[in-house]
Design a protein around this motif. Structure first.
Motif, PDB file in Angstrom:
ATOM      1  N   MET B  26     -18.835  13.235 -31.300  1.00  0.00           N
ATOM      2  CA  MET B  26     -20.176  12.644 -31.375  1.00  0.00           C
ATOM      3  C   MET B  26     -21.134  13.331 -30.410  1.00  0.00           C
ATOM      4  O   MET B  26     -22.326  13.417 -30.668  1.00  0.00           O
ATOM      5  CB  MET B  26     -20.110  11.143 -31.078  1.00  0.00           C
ATOM      6  N   ILE B  27     -20.603  13.787 -29.277  1.00  0.00           N
ATOM      7  CA  ILE B  27     -21.464  14.525 -28.338  1.00  0.00           C
ATOM      8  C   ILE B  27     -21.794  15.895 -28.912  1.00  0.00           C
ATOM      9  O   ILE B  27     -22.939  16.334 -28.921  1.00  0.00           O
ATOM     10  CB  ILE B  27     -20.768  14.655 -26.961  1.00  0.00           C
ATOM     11  N   LEU B  28     -20.770  16.555 -29.464  1.00  0.00           N
ATOM     12  CA  LEU B  28     -20.984  17.913 -29.963  1.00  0.00           C
ATOM     13  C   LEU B  28     -21.915  17.923 -31.169  1.00  0.00           C
ATOM     14  O   LEU B  28     -22.717  18.836 -31.326  1.00  0.00           O
ATOM     15  CB  LEU B  28     -19.635  18.551 -30.345  1.00  0.00           C
ATOM     16  N   GLY B  30     -24.265  15.923 -31.709  1.00  0.00           N
ATOM     17  CA  GLY B  30     -25.595  15.442 -31.354  1.00  0.00           C
ATOM     18  C   GLY B  30     -25.823  13.968 -31.620  1.00  0.00           C
ATOM     19  O   GLY B  30     -26.930  13.463 -31.441  1.00  0.00           O
ATOM     20  N   THR B  31     -24.804  13.241 -32.098  1.00  0.00           N
ATOM     21  CA  THR B  31     -24.979  11.802 -32.293  1.00  0.00           C
ATOM     22  C   THR B  31     -25.225  11.132 -30.950  1.00  0.00           C
ATOM     23  O   THR B  31     -26.098  10.277 -30.806  1.00  0.00           O
ATOM     24  CB  THR B  31     -23.725  11.201 -32.965  1.00  0.00           C
ATOM     25  N   LEU B  32     -24.451  11.541 -29.970  1.00  0.00           N
ATOM     26  CA  LEU B  32     -24.670  11.051 -28.602  1.00  0.00           C
ATOM     27  C   LEU B  32     -25.421  12.127 -27.818  1.00  0.00           C
ATOM     28  O   LEU B  32     -24.868  13.190 -27.539  1.00  0.00           O
ATOM     29  CB  LEU B  32     -23.333  10.767 -27.917  1.00  0.00           C
ATOM     30  N   LEU B  33     -26.653  11.857 -27.497  1.00  0.00           N
ATOM     31  CA  LEU B  33     -27.465  12.875 -26.839  1.00  0.00           C
ATOM     32  C   LEU B  33     -27.178  12.937 -25.346  1.00  0.00           C
ATOM     33  O   LEU B  33     -26.750  11.939 -24.748  1.00  0.00           O
ATOM     34  CB  LEU B  33     -28.945  12.571 -27.077  1.00  0.00           C
ATOM     35  N   PRO B  34     -27.428  14.112 -24.753  1.00  0.00           N
ATOM     36  CA  PRO B  34     -27.281  14.228 -23.300  1.00  0.00           C
ATOM     37  C   PRO B  34     -28.084  13.152 -22.588  1.00  0.00           C
ATOM     38  O   PRO B  34     -29.205  12.841 -22.982  1.00  0.00           O
ATOM     39  CB  PRO B  34     -27.850  15.619 -23.005  1.00  0.00           C
ATOM     40  N   GLY B  35     -27.506  12.579 -21.569  1.00  0.00           N
ATOM     41  CA  GLY B  35     -28.194  11.545 -20.804  1.00  0.00           C
ATOM     42  C   GLY B  35     -27.952  10.136 -21.330  1.00  0.00           C
ATOM     43  O   GLY B  35     -28.337   9.162 -20.689  1.00  0.00           O
ATOM     44  N   THR B  36     -27.369  10.003 -22.517  1.00  0.00           N
ATOM     45  CA  THR B  36     -27.091   8.678 -23.064  1.00  0.00           C
ATOM     46  C   THR B  36     -26.026   7.973 -22.220  1.00  0.00           C
ATOM     47  O   THR B  36     -25.044   8.581 -21.826  1.00  0.00           O
ATOM     48  CB  THR B  36     -26.549   8.798 -24.503  1.00  0.00           C
ATOM     49  N   LYS B  37     -26.238   6.683 -22.001  1.00  0.00           N
ATOM     50  CA  LYS B  37     -25.231   5.903 -21.292  1.00  0.00           C
ATOM     51  C   LYS B  37     -24.175   5.462 -22.310  1.00  0.00           C
ATOM     52  O   LYS B  37     -24.511   4.985 -23.389  1.00  0.00           O
ATOM     53  CB  LYS B  37     -25.898   4.687 -20.649  1.00  0.00           C
ATOM     54  N   THR B  80     -25.977  15.964 -19.004  1.00  0.00           N
ATOM     55  CA  THR B  80     -27.213  16.624 -19.449  1.00  0.00           C
ATOM     56  C   THR B  80     -26.963  18.101 -19.726  1.00  0.00           C
ATOM     57  O   THR B  80     -27.598  18.697 -20.577  1.00  0.00           O
ATOM     58  CB  THR B  80     -28.315  16.462 -18.392  1.00  0.00           C
ATOM     59  N   GLU B  81     -25.998  18.694 -18.998  1.00  0.00           N
ATOM     60  CA  GLU B  81     -25.624  20.089 -19.262  1.00  0.00           C
ATOM     61  C   GLU B  81     -24.263  20.085 -19.945  1.00  0.00           C
ATOM     62  O   GLU B  81     -23.245  19.870 -19.310  1.00  0.00           O
ATOM     63  CB  GLU B  81     -25.512  20.868 -17.950  1.00  0.00           C
ATOM     64  N   LEU B  82     -24.229  20.322 -21.230  1.00  0.00           N
ATOM     65  CA  LEU B  82     -22.956  20.234 -21.951  1.00  0.00           C
ATOM     66  C   LEU B  82     -22.203  21.561 -21.918  1.00  0.00           C
ATOM     67  O   LEU B  82     -22.817  22.622 -21.871  1.00  0.00           O
ATOM     68  CB  LEU B  82     -23.209  19.844 -23.409  1.00  0.00           C
ATOM     69  N   PRO B  83     -20.885  21.485 -21.934  1.00  0.00           N
ATOM     70  CA  PRO B  83     -20.074  22.712 -21.965  1.00  0.00           C
ATOM     71  C   PRO B  83     -19.977  23.231 -23.397  1.00  0.00           C
ATOM     72  O   PRO B  83     -18.916  23.237 -23.982  1.00  0.00           O
ATOM     73  CB  PRO B  83     -18.712  22.233 -21.470  1.00  0.00           C
ATOM     74  N   VAL B  84     -21.090  23.672 -23.951  1.00  0.00           N
ATOM     75  CA  VAL B  84     -21.139  23.922 -25.394  1.00  0.00           C
ATOM     76  C   VAL B  84     -20.302  25.087 -25.868  1.00  0.00           C
ATOM     77  O   VAL B  84     -19.665  25.023 -26.904  1.00  0.00           O
ATOM     78  CB  VAL B  84     -22.564  24.224 -25.882  1.00  0.00           C
ATOM     79  N   SER B  85     -20.363  26.206 -25.122  1.00  0.00           N
ATOM     80  CA  SER B  85     -19.797  27.398 -25.748  1.00  0.00           C
ATOM     81  C   SER B  85     -18.294  27.392 -25.622  1.00  0.00           C
ATOM     82  O   SER B  85     -17.706  28.205 -24.968  1.00  0.00           O
ATOM     83  CB  SER B  85     -20.368  28.659 -25.141  1.00  0.00           C
ATOM     84  N   ASP B  86     -17.675  26.457 -26.240  1.00  0.00           N
ATOM     85  CA  ASP B  86     -16.230  26.413 -26.269  1.00  0.00           C
ATOM     86  C   ASP B  86     -15.728  27.501 -27.179  1.00  0.00           C
ATOM     87  O   ASP B  86     -16.460  28.060 -27.963  1.00  0.00           O
ATOM     88  CB  ASP B  86     -15.784  25.072 -26.827  1.00  0.00           C
ATOM     89  N   LEU B  87     -14.460  27.759 -27.073  1.00  0.00           N
ATOM     90  CA  LEU B  87     -13.909  28.768 -27.975  1.00  0.00           C
ATOM     91  C   LEU B  87     -14.042  28.330 -29.400  1.00  0.00           C
ATOM     92  O   LEU B  87     -14.356  29.097 -30.267  1.00  0.00           O
ATOM     93  CB  LEU B  87     -12.435  28.972 -27.661  1.00  0.00           C
ATOM     94  N   ALA B  88     -13.753  27.102 -29.675  1.00  0.00           N
ATOM     95  CA  ALA B  88     -13.694  26.744 -31.078  1.00  0.00           C
ATOM     96  C   ALA B  88     -14.241  25.372 -31.379  1.00  0.00           C
ATOM     97  O   ALA B  88     -14.482  25.047 -32.519  1.00  0.00           O
ATOM     98  CB  ALA B  88     -12.252  26.810 -31.539  1.00  0.00           C
ATOM     99  N   ASP B  89     -14.446  24.554 -30.371  1.00  0.00           N
ATOM    100  CA  ASP B  89     -14.876  23.198 -30.657  1.00  0.00           C
ATOM    101  C   ASP B  89     -16.360  23.129 -30.911  1.00  0.00           C
ATOM    102  O   ASP B  89     -17.113  22.507 -30.180  1.00  0.00           O
ATOM    103  CB  ASP B  89     -14.504  22.283 -29.496  1.00  0.00           C
ATOM    104  N   LEU B  90     -16.773  23.803 -31.945  1.00  0.00           N
ATOM    105  CA  LEU B  90     -18.161  23.784 -32.343  1.00  0.00           C
ATOM    106  C   LEU B  90     -18.389  22.508 -33.106  1.00  0.00           C
ATOM    107  O   LEU B  90     -17.446  21.895 -33.561  1.00  0.00           O
ATOM    108  CB  LEU B  90     -18.383  24.974 -33.239  1.00  0.00           C
TER     109      LEU B  90
END
Lengths: 511, 511
Positions: B26-28, B30-37, B80-90
Motif C-alpha cells: 500500500m505504501i509502494l 501510493g495508497t498510503l502516502l508519505p507522512g500518513t499516520k 516521508t523519504e521512502l526507500p523506493v529504488s528497491d531491486l524488485a519491489d516496485l
C-alpha cells in the motif's frame, strides 16, 4: 482418475489459470507421466466444482503449450513429448527426477537458441541477412588509434574493479549523443552500459523481477527477446501489430509487468509506431503501472523525414526503459549496448548489473566513448546512412525491374525491408526462400527469420525479409539477378514514374 | 483510520509477514502516502483479530526497512523519504501471492551490493585489500603488442556475431593451460568464456534453474556469490567450514541443487580443502545428485607444495562445474573468466550464455588467448607468484616483529592470509580495523570483508584479513610500522628460529 487438485474460488487468480498451473506443475514434477489420460472436462468440472468451460480453457492452454494433447474421442492426454526439456525446466531434485543429461540433450529449445545465436556457418554466399553492418564502411584506422591511445593513457584501469554501471566517459558521451539524436534527456546515472541488447533484455527482466509475471511482446517479435523473457520465468502475452505498431486495443486491460516494443522499426515487419499509438501505449502503461521496454535497435539509420522522438523522450510517467546498441552502428562482436532507466530504478538497475557480471570490460567502452566524443561516430553514421539508403534503393529498384511493381514496407529506416511477393510468384515466401537458397541467395520468410510469430495474419506467407546493409552494390545486383529466375519469365520493367511515385527515394536527412 | 487489510489465519505465511507485505504494497503503490499516520498497534490488532504483538512486529520490520517511522507518543507514520529504488519491489501489478524469494529487504540489499562492487573511492592509502593484483607487475607492453596484432589480423571479427560460448582460440589455450595447471582434462566445448566469476555464478544458477531450490554455500563465503544465488530465487543453506574445508557432515542429507565451494583457498578464511574432504564432498554430490560449483578464483598462486588437483579433475560423476578468472592473474577490469561444465550440460550452458548476453566481446578474448599460447602468461605467473610470496613473507615477518608470535592461516596460496590477533591486542578485529583505518591502513575484519558470515564461530572476532598482492614492499613496511602502534608497547622481536619453525618460507614451486 481423480487428481489431487483443488482451486481457490476466492483468489484473485482466475480459476482456469489456477487449474492450468496445478496441472502444469504435476506434469513437470512427474506426478502426471507422459501418456497419462487426464479426466474429461465434464467429470473434472464436477470434481472441482467449477464451470466445465473453466476446465476446457485450462486444457486448451496446456494443449497450446505442448503439455497436453487431444486425441480421439475427445480424450485428453499428457503429451508424450513434453516441452519440459527447456533450459530452465530441469527436472526437480529428489528421487522422481529424470536424468538432466538426457533431458537437456533432447531440448528443442536449446537447438533453437543456438541456431539463433550461432556464428555464420553455412549461409548462402549472397546473403540478405538482417541487421548485419558492412565492415568495409567502418573507420578501423581511427578505432585502432583510439584503442592505442586509450590503452596507453589508462593502463591502470585494467587492474581495478570499476563502476558496474559502466565507464563514466562512455555514459557521458552517450547521454549527449542521445539527447540530440533521440530526444532523450537524462542524468548520467540513468545510463547503464550492457553487453548488447541481449543482456539488456535480461537485465530488464531481472530488474523488474518478471518471474511468474506477464510480459507483453509484439507478435511477431525478436526471438532473442522472447528467449530472454521466457527463461526468466515470465508469462509471455503476444499482442498483434499493424502498420501503426503494437495494437493497443489488444493490450491486457489490467496491465502487465512489462511490454516489449520496437517503435522505430518494428522487428521484423519494419513499421514505425505512429504518434497516436505511442501516446496510447504510454497512457495505458501509466494507467496500469506497466513498464515499457523500448528496443531502439537500428534507429541510427533513418532515411525519410526526421526520426520520431523515442518513446522515452515523451514519457512523463517514468515507465520507459530504453535500450540501444552499437551492434548495428559499429559491430556486434563489440557486445556493447546501453540502457536508460527511469530515475527511481537507477540504484536497483546498477545493483542488478553488478550482480549479473559486475560491469562491462573497460577498454572498448572508453574507445567507444572517445569515438563518439571526437565526432567520428557521427561522421561514420552519416556515411553509413547514405550507403545503406543507396543499397535499399538499389534493392527495390532491381526487384521491381525483375518482378514488376511490388509492395515494400519498413523502408523508412533500419537495415532491412519487407517485400510482399507479387501475385505472379506462385510459391509461398518459405518456398521462395528455399529456392533462393539453392541459387546461393539468402532471403528470409517470417518462418525462417529470427522472429517469433504466434498467430498467422493475412499475407504473412507472402512476406520476404531482405537485409540490405551487409551486401555491397555488386552483390545486390548479382543476388537479384539470380532471384529473377524465380519470377515469371519476361516481366516488363516497370515505368520509372511508377516506382518513384510509390517510393520517394529521398536523401538521408542531414542530421 | 481503518485500513482495508485482512490477514489469512490459515495461510502458511506468518501473520506478521502478511501484514507487513500488505502495508508495504500500500505504501509502494501510493495508497498510503508519505507522512500518513498508521493505526496504533492496539486498534489495528483489534481490527485484524490478531495479537497486538503481531502488529508490533510488522511495524518494526517496516521501520527497519525504512517504510515506517516511529514518532512522538508512540505513533507510527509512513516515512516521508521512502526507500523506493528497491531491486524488485516496485509498485506491483495485482498479485496476491507472497513469494518467499522476494521476501527480502531489497533496499538494504541494494546498498550492500553497490558497496561490495563499488569502485575504490575512499580506501585508506595503505590498503591490504583482498584480491587486488599489482598492476606494476603486468607486462603491459606485451599485452599492447598482442592487442595491436589481433586488431590488425582479425579486424573482420568485430563485425560478426560469434560463438556465444567464446572465441575458440582462447578456449583452446585455456584447455591446454588447465590440463597442466589444474589437472582438468576436457573438450573445448566444455569451456565457456564468461564475464568474470560473477557472471559464472549467474550462469550456473540459471543453467541449473535454482529458483526455489536449495543452494548450499560455505559459511563464511563470498558475498558476490551469495547475491547471485539469492537473486535467482534460491534458498541458501549455509554449511560451516573448518581447516579442511566445508564440513561434509553438515551437508543436507537429501542433497541440494548446488553446492558452492572454494577448495583451493577458502574465501575468506584461506584454508585448502583436504583430499579426504574432497572425496567426501564428491561422494555426497554423486549420491544425492547435487552439482558442485568449484570457484578456483586465486589458484594461480600457490606457494607451498604442489597445488591439489581441482575437484573437477577427480570428479568421475560429472557433478562439478569449474570456475576460473583472469581478474586475479591479469586484471579485474578485463571482466574475463571461464567455466568448465560437464559434458551433458554443454549445450544447455551454451544456450544459457547466449540468452544472457550472446557471448563475450571478442578482442580481449583473442589477446588473452595469444597471451597464454605464446607462453607470456606462464612467465607472468612465475614472476608474480615469486613476488606475492615475498610479500606474504614480508607481511608475516613484520607483523611478528611488531606483535610477537602470531597465528597465520591461508598462507599456502592465493593473495591474502588471515592473521589471528595475539592475546595482548585487547580490541576485537573490527575495532582493530577501525583504528588501523584512522592510521591510514586498510585491514579487514570478517564483519567488514566481502564475506557473508551467518553464524559466529570461536575466534571469529580475532581474525584480520590481509591482502598482500596489491601493496609493494615499501608499502607493506610502512603499513605495518603504523599498525605496530596498535600492539603492546615494546614487544620483543621473536627469535628468528621461532618464526622459521612456524612457517617455512619456501620458494614458489618451479612449475
Amino acid at each position: 482418475m481423480q487428481l489431487p487438485i483443488s482451486v481457490d474460488q476466492e483468489a484473485d487468480t482466475p480459476l482456469q489459470q489456477q487449474l492450468a498451473g496445478s496441472l502444469r506443475r504435476m506434469i513437470l514434477d512427474g506426478t502426471l507421466l507422459p501418456g497419462t489420460k487426464v479426466p474429461s472436462s465434464r467429470s473434472f468440472s464436477v470434481q472441482l466444482g467449477v464451470a466445465r468451460n473453466t476446465v476446457v480453457l485450462a486444457y486448451d492452454r496446456l494443449i497450446s503449450e505442448g503439455f497436453l494433447e487431444a486425441r480421439v474421442a475427445k480424450a485428453t492426454y499428457v503429451c508424450t513429448e513434453l516441452p519440459v526439456s527447456d533450459l530452465a525446466d530441469l527436472p526437480p531434485q529428489k528421487e522422481t527426477r529424470l536424468d538432466p543429461a538426457k533431458d537437456l540433450d533432447r531440448s528443442a529449445v536449446c537447438e533453437m537458441v543456438l541456431n539463433l545465436f550461432s556464428s555464420e556457418g553455412t549461409r548462402p554466399p549472397l546473403d540478405f541477412r538482417i541487421g548485419r553492418p558492412d565492415h568495409s564502411l567502418f573507420p578501423i584506422a581511427i578505432w585502432r588509434r583510439l584503442l592505442l591511445e586509450t590503452l596507453g593513457g589508462l593502463k591502470h584501469a585494467l587492474f581495478e574493479y570499476a563502476d558496474p554501471a559502466g565507464h563514466a566517459f562512455l555514459r557521458e558521451a552517450l547521454r549527449s549523443h542521445l539527447r540530440v539524436a533521440r530526444g532523450v534527456k537524462v542524468d548520467i546515472e540513468q545510463v547503464i552500459i550492457v553487453a548488447g541488447c541481449q543482456q539488456g533484455f535480461g537485465l530488464t527482466g531481472r530488474l523488474l523481477d518478471i518471474y511468474g509475471k506477464d510480459v507483453v511482446i509484439e507478435d511477431p517479435c525478436y526471438r532473442g527477446a522472447e528467449f530472454a523473457f521466457k527463461y526468466l520465468g515470465s508469462n509471455l502475452i503476444p499482442a498483434p501489430v499493424d502498420r501503426d505498431g503494437i495494437e493497443t486495443d489488444h493490450l491486457p486491460r489490467n496491465g502487465a509487468r512489462l511490454v516489449y516494443v520496437t517503435p522505430s522499426h518494428q522487428f521484423p515487419l519494419g513499421h514505425t509506431m505512429s504518434v497516436a499509438r505511442r501516446q496510447k501505449l504510454l497512457a495505458w502503461a501509466e494507467e496500469t503501472g506497466t513498464y515499457i521496454l523500448e528496443d531502439d535497435y537500428d534507429s541510427d539509420f533513418r532515411y525519410h523525414s526526421s526520426p520520431l522522438a523515442a518513446l522515452h523522450a515523451i514519457d512523463c510517467a517514468e515507465r520507459v526503459i530504453y535500450l540501444g546498441t552499437f551492434s548495428k552502428s559499429i559491430g556486434p562482436n563489440l557486445r556493447l549496448g546501453y540502457m536508460i532507466v527511469p530515475k527511481h530504478l537507477v540504484r536497483a538497475a546498477h545493483a542488478t548489473k553488478a550482480i549479473m557480471d559486475n560491469g562491462h570490460p573497460w577498454l572498448e567502452q572508453v574507445v567507444a566513448g572517445e569515438f563518439i566524443h571526437s565526432g567520428s561516430f557521427e561522421n561514420h553514421l552519416i556515411k553509413v546512412r547514405k550507403k545503406y539508403l543507396d543499397r535499399r534503393n538499389l534493392v527495390m529498384d532491381r526487384i521491381q525491374a525483375a518482378f514488376g511493381p511490388s509492395q515494400f514496407d519498413g523502408i523508412d529506416g533500419g537495415m532491412h525491408l519487407t517485400w510482399t511477393l507479387p501475385d505472379h510468384v506462385k510459391c509461398s515466401a518459405y518456398e521462395f526462400q528455399q529456392k533462393a537458397k539453392r541459387l546461393g541467395v539468402g532471403v528470409y520468410s517470417l518462418r525462417e527469420s529470427p522472429a517469433l510469430q504466434t498467430k498467422p495474419f493475412p499475407g504473412d506467407d507472402r512476406i520476404v525479409l531482405l537485409g540490405y546493409s551487409g551486401l555491397q552494390e555488386d552483390g545486390i545486383e548479382a543476388a537479384i539477378h539470380k532471384l529473377s529466375q524465380l519470377g515469371e519469365h519476361s516481366i516488363r520493367r516497370p515505368r520509372c514514374s511508377q516506382v518513384s511515385q510509390l517510393y520517394d527515394f529521398a536523401q538521408p536527412h542531414p542530421q
